[in-house]
Write a protein that holds these residues in place. Structure first.
Motif, PDB file in Angstrom:
ATOM      1  N   LEU A   1       1.157  -0.692  -0.518  1.00 44.93           N
ATOM      2  CA  LEU A   1       0.164  -0.159   0.090  1.00 44.93           C
ATOM      3  C   LEU A   1       0.472   1.249   0.186  1.00 44.93           C
ATOM      4  CD1 LEU A   1      -2.726   1.548  -0.056  1.00 44.93           C
ATOM      5  CD2 LEU A   1      -2.431   1.561   2.740  1.00 44.93           C
ATOM      6  N   TYR A   2       0.678   2.416  -1.497  1.00 43.72           N
ATOM      7  CA  TYR A   2       1.413   3.065  -0.719  1.00 43.72           C
ATOM      8  C   TYR A   2       0.605   4.539  -0.748  1.00 43.72           C
ATOM      9  CZ  TYR A   2       5.575   1.812  -2.698  1.00 43.72           C
ATOM     10  OH  TYR A   2       7.236   0.920  -3.039  1.00 43.72           O
ATOM     11  N   VAL A   3       0.594   5.837  -0.045  1.00 45.89           N
ATOM     12  CA  VAL A   3      -0.161   6.687  -0.532  1.00 45.89           C
ATOM     13  C   VAL A   3       0.896   8.126  -1.098  1.00 45.89           C
ATOM     14  CG1 VAL A   3      -1.681   8.614   0.914  1.00 45.89           C
ATOM     15  CG2 VAL A   3      -1.790   6.151   2.035  1.00 45.89           C
ATOM     16  N   LYS A   4      -0.118   8.693  -2.474  1.00 47.13           N
ATOM     17  CA  LYS A   4       0.797   9.633  -3.405  1.00 47.13           C
ATOM     18  C   LYS A   4       1.697   9.047  -3.572  1.00 47.13           C
ATOM     19  CE  LYS A   4      -2.155  12.964  -0.935  1.00 47.13           C
ATOM     20  NZ  LYS A   4      -2.368  11.796   0.601  1.00 47.13           N
ATOM     21  N   ARG A   5       2.261   8.247  -3.954  1.00 50.06           N
ATOM     22  CA  ARG A   5       3.054   7.666  -3.761  1.00 50.06           C
ATOM     23  C   ARG A   5       4.294   7.037  -3.063  1.00 50.06           C
ATOM     24  NH1 ARG A   5       0.802   7.882  -7.840  1.00 50.06           N
ATOM     25  NH2 ARG A   5       0.900   8.749  -9.510  1.00 50.06           N
ATOM     26  N   VAL A   6       4.450   6.617  -1.574  1.00 50.36           N
ATOM     27  CA  VAL A   6       5.064   7.401  -0.551  1.00 50.36           C
ATOM     28  C   VAL A   6       4.583   6.045   0.248  1.00 50.36           C
ATOM     29  CG1 VAL A   6       5.580   7.300   1.975  1.00 50.36           C
ATOM     30  CG2 VAL A   6       5.093   9.591   0.351  1.00 50.36           C
ATOM     31  N   PHE A   7       5.460   4.779   0.068  1.00 52.94           N
ATOM     32  CA  PHE A   7       5.005   3.646   0.727  1.00 52.94           C
ATOM     33  C   PHE A   7       4.611   3.385   2.473  1.00 52.94           C
ATOM     34  CE2 PHE A   7       7.052   0.096   3.299  1.00 52.94           C
ATOM     35  CZ  PHE A   7       6.180  -1.012   2.397  1.00 52.94           C
ATOM     36  N   ILE A   8       3.584   3.041   2.275  1.00 54.70           N
ATOM     37  CA  ILE A   8       2.666   2.934   3.894  1.00 54.70           C
ATOM     38  C   ILE A   8       3.229   1.460   4.494  1.00 54.70           C
ATOM     39  CG2 ILE A   8       0.738   2.968   5.241  1.00 54.70           C
ATOM     40  CD1 ILE A   8       1.559   5.516   3.946  1.00 54.70           C
ATOM     41  N   MET A   9       3.474   0.306   3.527  1.00 54.86           N
ATOM     42  CA  MET A   9       2.854  -1.482   4.608  1.00 54.86           C
ATOM     43  C   MET A   9       2.985  -1.937   3.081  1.00 54.86           C
ATOM     44  SD  MET A   9      -0.806  -1.699   5.571  1.00 54.86           S
ATOM     45  CE  MET A   9      -1.099  -0.501   6.978  1.00 54.86           C
ATOM     46  N   ASP A  10       3.491  -3.121   4.128  1.00 49.93           N
ATOM     47  CA  ASP A  10       3.885  -4.151   2.645  1.00 49.93           C
ATOM     48  C   ASP A  10       3.564  -5.414   2.707  1.00 49.93           C
ATOM     49  OD1 ASP A  10       6.071  -5.003   0.884  1.00 49.93           O
ATOM     50  OD2 ASP A  10       7.155  -6.441   2.479  1.00 49.93           O
TER      51      ASP A  10
ATOM     52  N   VAL B   1       0.467  -3.885  -6.204  1.00 51.38           N
ATOM     53  CA  VAL B   1       0.770  -2.128  -5.323  1.00 51.38           C
ATOM     54  C   VAL B   1      -0.046  -1.635  -5.685  1.00 51.38           C
ATOM     55  CG1 VAL B   1       1.678  -0.607  -5.685  1.00 51.38           C
ATOM     56  CG2 VAL B   1       3.261  -2.387  -5.873  1.00 51.38           C
ATOM     57  N   VAL B   2      -1.001  -1.026  -5.369  1.00 49.01           N
ATOM     58  CA  VAL B   2      -2.086  -0.027  -4.566  1.00 49.01           C
ATOM     59  C   VAL B   2      -1.977   1.338  -4.064  1.00 49.01           C
ATOM     60  CG1 VAL B   2      -4.803   0.370  -4.089  1.00 49.01           C
ATOM     61  CG2 VAL B   2      -4.076  -2.189  -4.299  1.00 49.01           C
ATOM     62  N   ASP B   3      -1.692   2.336  -4.789  1.00 54.86           N
ATOM     63  CA  ASP B   3      -1.771   3.537  -4.323  1.00 54.86           C
ATOM     64  C   ASP B   3      -2.819   4.779  -4.171  1.00 54.86           C
ATOM     65  OD1 ASP B   3      -0.226   5.984  -3.964  1.00 54.86           O
ATOM     66  OD2 ASP B   3       0.722   6.224  -6.120  1.00 54.86           O
ATOM     67  N   ALA B   4      -3.659   4.615  -3.288  1.00 53.29           N
ATOM     68  CA  ALA B   4      -4.478   5.878  -3.294  1.00 53.29           C
ATOM     69  C   ALA B   4      -4.208   6.865  -2.471  1.00 53.29           C
ATOM     70  CB  ALA B   4      -5.219   5.116  -1.672  1.00 53.29           C
ATOM     71  N   ALA B   5      -4.806   8.490  -3.617  1.00 51.35           N
ATOM     72  CA  ALA B   5      -4.513   9.583  -3.080  1.00 51.35           C
ATOM     73  C   ALA B   5      -4.690  10.102  -1.581  1.00 51.35           C
ATOM     74  CB  ALA B   5      -4.874  10.275  -4.713  1.00 51.35           C
TER      75      ALA B   5
ATOM     76  N   LEU C   1      -5.720   8.893   1.572  1.00 53.59           N
ATOM     77  CA  LEU C   1      -5.827   8.400   2.697  1.00 53.59           C
ATOM     78  C   LEU C   1      -4.713   8.763   3.121  1.00 53.59           C
ATOM     79  CD1 LEU C   1      -5.630   4.251   1.647  1.00 53.59           C
ATOM     80  CD2 LEU C   1      -7.331   5.978   3.200  1.00 53.59           C
ATOM     81  N   SER C   2      -4.438   8.952   5.102  1.00 51.29           N
ATOM     82  CA  SER C   2      -3.548  10.002   5.584  1.00 51.29           C
ATOM     83  C   SER C   2      -2.205   9.074   5.668  1.00 51.29           C
ATOM     84  CB  SER C   2      -3.776   9.349   6.574  1.00 51.29           C
ATOM     85  OG  SER C   2      -2.969  10.260   7.843  1.00 51.29           O
ATOM     86  N   LEU C   3      -0.844   9.732   5.912  1.00 49.46           N
ATOM     87  CA  LEU C   3       0.080   8.821   5.480  1.00 49.46           C
ATOM     88  C   LEU C   3       0.160   8.042   6.708  1.00 49.46           C
ATOM     89  CD1 LEU C   3       2.794  11.865   4.204  1.00 49.46           C
ATOM     90  CD2 LEU C   3       1.095   9.950   2.812  1.00 49.46           C
ATOM     91  N   ASN C   4      -0.386   8.258   7.774  1.00 45.53           N
ATOM     92  CA  ASN C   4       0.256   7.458   8.669  1.00 45.53           C
ATOM     93  C   ASN C   4      -1.100   6.500   9.592  1.00 45.53           C
ATOM     94  OD1 ASN C   4      -1.907   9.348  10.214  1.00 45.53           O
ATOM     95  ND2 ASN C   4      -0.641  10.148  11.495  1.00 45.53           N
TER      96      ASN C   4
END
Length: 614
Positions: free
Chosen positions: A291-300, A316-320, A322-325
């Motif tokens: 899971l990525y949020v705005k190209r930032v890796f969040i969890m594997d 990979v799923v990249d959501a625009a 969601l919160s980064l944390n």
């Protein structure tokens, strides 16, 4: 702590020997694996800062490569999360998660076949590939957020390694290879050559989202593949990205691109593997999508994005939005995540359905490798029964190749209203089952279900296309149309009553059969009772329920049954009759692959009876 010399775990030692003796024809992949490990370490550091508040400088996360042609060394360095001494021993000194003799046997077998040497990539042990090209490997690392010294690990790949403190180690990990001499005949190239390094990085690691630097030059484009139009990405680029995220060194079977715009935006890049991983049915296996949020890796391994029965899907799923944390707990409740999950499932199932017509060979590979897992969805997702059944294939008595349910329905005999099936441990056991006799004689097609999950899902699925699924080993069966052919049960009533009395502890009923043509007897479950196989599965899981009695059916046209009726008419008190009843029941149980309660007694009765005939 002082320096220690330790031995590799036994399986790791064997793996090192396989590596040293070059089980791969393409040794370039060692650099891909080191870069992939470094990229993971950078992701983990950024994630620890986002989610755990770790104090760390993430302003210039990068991977650095240094080559020295004179000293014959190659260095791969990252400023990522790093490792503690304990983690180094656990991750490098052993085969993490999978150190079993079975694993090594598979790898060795694959290496001997040569054409299948990439099997090892499924086991996440890429670090060991360095010993294909290096006489000595040195790893220096320090965990982010720790005070004091780092750790130095070193090995020549010969069964032992040394581990020591490293006072001046920076945060991150540095791997130094003392390269072996070039040997082009063995496909061992000069990996200190900058041209070679650039070529390997461009081919295998161009998509890595952190800069990979060689001196002042950045070697990779750092473009997220899922954000680029498919027309601009080559299959080779997709394949290398898949290998990076999956640790599988085989090419994927199918690539799935998705993009959603509007009120909730996300992009997804999914892969269906070409073969099942070794841990597909292990509870502790890693599963889920990145899971990525705005190209930032969040969890594997976000399990919330894909159901368990599709756990083999990588991507990979990249959501625009969601919160980064975002945490795992929030993910489980987030309605946007649930919506993404539903759409991903729909897309995966429709892609597989398309393969059935567009590429039957690919579909056949998919179902062979993952069909058993997919059928679990018939238990966990009732709303998806129809799309899952539409992509399912089953062995059948009508042909050697598996059949779809739609094809089965098309072939059904005139007047047939149900889809017949029989479960068992193997095709041979099912085909030779007494329950199959009348169906074979009358030309009815029967599905052959031999996966353990088949015992369960058939009860959860009421029908397909309006046709009820029916076990031929349950309830009563009467395929004969001509009433005159049927034996009147009244003639056998005394014998049936006698057998019910003598076998009362084993069976709930004794009756004449319309499903047998050659066997003397068979055992049948009542329509609503669980099967013996399912009963056994529950017991194996520690769920002891009441023992379910079954129905003994007799073939009135069999000489043994006819003789037993005559013997009973002549003398119901004959002491041999109860023994014959036991033997009849025992043979019916054995014919379906069942287990005798007292094998020794059965063997003695049979031996005594045979002795009287010779």
């Amino acid at each position: 702590m002082t320096m220690e010399t330790l031995e590799f775990q036994a399986e790791a030692r064997q793996l090192l020997q396989l590596m040293v003796h070059s089980i791969y024809s393409n040794k370039d992949i060692f650099l891909r694996e080191l870069i992939s490990n470094a990229s993971d370490a950078l992701d983990k550091l950024r994630l620890a800062k986002l989610q755990d508040g770790l104090e760390a400088d993430t302003s210039d996360l990068h991977i650095e490569i240094e080559a020295d042609t004179e000293a014959r060394t190659l260095i791969v360095r990252d400023n990522g999360i790093g490792m503690t001494r304990e983690e180094v021993v656990a991750l490098i000194g052993t085969i993490a998660k999978s150190g079993t003799a079975e694993l090594l046997a598979k790898i060795k077998e694959a290496s001997e076949k040569k054409g299948d040497a990439e099997l090892i990539g499924q086991f996440g042990v890429g670090f060991y590939s360095t010993f294909m090209v290096a006489d000595k490997v040195t790893l220096v690392t320090r965990k982010a957020g720790t005070e004091g010294h780092g750790t130095r690990w070193e090995s020549a790949g010969e069964g032992t390694y040394t581990i020591d403190d490293e006072p001046d180690a920076p945060i991150g990990t540095t791997v130094t290879l003392q390269l072996r001499p070039k040997d082009e005949e063995d496909a061992l190239y000069d990996y200190a050559d900058e041209w070679r390094i650039k070529e390997i990085v461009k081919r295998y690691s161009d998509f890595i989202s952190f800069p990979i630097r060689l001196g002042d030059e950045t070697l990779n484009s750092q473009k997220a593949l899922w954000a680029r139009p498919r027309s601009e990405v080559t299959d080779e680029e997709y394949h290398e990205f898949y290998k990076h995220i999956s640790h599988d060194w085989s090419d994927p079977l199918e690539i799935i691109n998705m993009k959603a715009e509007g009120t909730f935006e996300y992009e997804a890049l999914l892969f269906i593997p070409s073969r099942a991983p070794h841990d597909l049915f292990q509870r502790d296996a890693r599963r889920g999508l990145q899971l990525y949020v705005k190209r930032v890796f969040i969890m594997d391994d976000s399990k919330e994005l894909i159901p368990d029965y599709l756990r083999f899907v990588k991507g990979v799923v990249d959501a625009a939005d969601l919160s980064l944390n975002i945490s795992r707990e929030i993910l489980q409740q987030d309605r946007h995540i649930q919506m993404i999950r539903r759409r991903l499932v729909k897309k995966v199932l429709s892609t597989i359905k398309d393969l059935m017509s567009s590429n039957p060979e690919k579909y056949a590979t998919f179902w062979r490798e993952f069909g058993r897992a997919v059928k679990e969805g018939l238990l966990s997702e009732p709303d998806n029964h129809k799309p899952i059944l539409e992509i399912a294939s089953f062995a059948t008595t009508a042909q050697d190749e598996p059949t779809t349910l739609a094809a089965y329905v098309e072939r059904m005999k005139e007047g047939q209203e149900e889809i017949y099936f029989l479960t068992g441990e193997s095709r041979a056991q099912v085909v030779n089952s007494p329950h199959m006799e009348a169906f074979a004689a009358e030309g009815y097609e029967v599905l052959i279900l031999t996966d353990p999950v088949d015992e369960i899902w058939v009860d959860a699925v009421p029908d397909f296309d309006g046709k009820k699924l029916r076990s031929i080993a349950r309830g009563s069966v009467d395929l004969k149309k001509d009433e005159e052919e049927k034996e009147p049960e009244g003639d056998f009533a005394p014998l049936l009553g006698f057998l019910k009395e003598k076998l009362d502890e084993q069976v709930k009923e004794v009756r004449l059969s319309h499903r047998l043509t050659t066997s003397a007897a068979c055992l049948v479950s009542d329509q609503d009772d669980i099967t013996p196989a399912l009963e056994k599965m529950y017991r194996a899981m520690g769920q002891e329920g009441p023992r379910v009695k079954r129905i003994l059916e007799l073939n009135p046209n069999h000489p043994l049954v006819a003789g037993l009726r005559s013997a009973h008419e002549k003398g119901a008190e004959d002491p041999a009759l109860p023994e014959t009843a036991e033997l009849l029941y025992g043979t019916a149980l054995l014919a379906e692959g069942g287990d005798l309660e007292d094998p020794a007694r059965f063997a003695k009765l049979l031996a005594d009876r045979l002795a009287r005939t010779v």
